[in-house]
Design a protein around this motif. Sequence first.
Motif, short mmCIF file in Angstrom:
data_model
loop_
_atom_site.label_atom_id
_atom_site.label_comp_id
_atom_site.label_asym_id
_atom_site.label_seq_id
_atom_site.Cartn_x
_atom_site.Cartn_y
_atom_site.Cartn_z
N MET A 135 -94.02 25.77 74.66
CA MET A 135 -94.09 24.33 74.47
C MET A 135 -93.14 23.95 73.35
SD MET A 135 -97.52 22.66 72.74
CE MET A 135 -98.14 24.24 72.29
N SER A 136 -92.34 22.94 73.61
CA SER A 136 -91.39 22.49 72.59
C SER A 136 -92.01 21.36 71.77
CB SER A 136 -90.10 22.00 73.25
OG SER A 136 -90.31 20.78 73.93
N SER A 137 -91.48 21.19 70.56
CA SER A 137 -91.97 20.09 69.73
C SER A 137 -91.58 18.75 70.36
CB SER A 137 -91.41 20.19 68.31
OG SER A 137 -90.01 20.09 68.32
N THR A 138 -90.46 18.71 71.09
CA THR A 138 -90.06 17.48 71.77
C THR A 138 -91.08 17.13 72.85
OG1 THR A 138 -87.75 18.02 71.33
CG2 THR A 138 -88.17 16.28 72.92
N THR B 83 -94.18 17.97 72.91
CA THR B 83 -95.39 17.54 72.19
C THR B 83 -95.25 16.09 71.75
OG1 THR B 83 -95.79 19.79 71.45
CG2 THR B 83 -96.88 18.04 70.21
N ASP B 84 -94.09 15.73 71.21
CA ASP B 84 -93.86 14.35 70.76
C ASP B 84 -93.88 13.37 71.93
OD1 ASP B 84 -93.66 15.22 68.15
OD2 ASP B 84 -91.46 15.20 68.12
N LEU C 58 -93.72 20.32 79.60
CA LEU C 58 -94.66 19.21 79.36
C LEU C 58 -96.11 19.65 79.53
CD1 LEU C 58 -92.65 16.41 81.16
CD2 LEU C 58 -93.30 16.40 78.73
N THR C 59 -96.39 20.41 80.58
CA THR C 59 -97.78 20.78 80.86
C THR C 59 -98.29 21.88 79.94
OG1 THR C 59 -97.11 22.27 82.65
CG2 THR C 59 -97.72 20.00 83.26
N LEU D 5 -85.67 10.99 76.75
CA LEU D 5 -86.91 10.23 76.96
C LEU D 5 -87.53 9.85 75.62
CD1 LEU D 5 -89.21 9.01 78.63
CD2 LEU D 5 -90.21 11.30 78.74
N LEU D 6 -87.59 10.80 74.70
CA LEU D 6 -88.18 10.52 73.39
C LEU D 6 -87.43 9.39 72.69
CD1 LEU D 6 -90.42 11.41 71.49
CD2 LEU D 6 -88.83 13.09 70.53
#
Length: 181
Positions: free
Chosen positions: A1-4, A6-7, A34-35, A158-159
């Motif tokens: 899982m990336s911090s991006t 998670t954000d 994402l999941t 997206l972020l």
Amino acid sequence: MSSTATDVVRLLTVKGETLAVAESLTGGLVAADLTSVPGASKVFRGSVTAYATDLKRDLLGVDDALLTARGAVDPQVAAEMAAGVRKALGTDWGIATTGVAGPEPQDGQAVGTVFVAVDGPARADSGSAGGGKVEALRLNGDRAEIRRESVRSVLALLLKELASEQTGNERAQDTERNGGF
């Protein structure tokens, strides 16, 4: 899982909005990232891995003439994939990846040519009909590195859109509170 990732999940949760993903060269890696985030089920509706060109047309509604003229590795194709998955899965936001991870060029495009796209709700402050945005990338590295960087790039795009939308909404609310000034 990336911090991006998670954000992204955190911001979408706060906003009460949903997301769908259309993937080609990343083959499900964006959805997997994402999941992997706890709570993603609140915002992530699903994904379409349209690796084959005909699936981009048939499942995501990408224009057949565009695919025939330019091939699947094209900025407009990425934009239509993002809009198509957003419509097909009934979400607020759609993101998409298309490109060439290698080892061979495809559709006349060099290895490392990637397009990532975001399609979102209309923004009142911009007057736009939709939140569509495409970013062209020229990535170096092997197949795995190009795919990983494509995932990072589409989530970062997206972020950025989610953050700018939030900033725009805060500006509009602040303007309203201050009597329109």
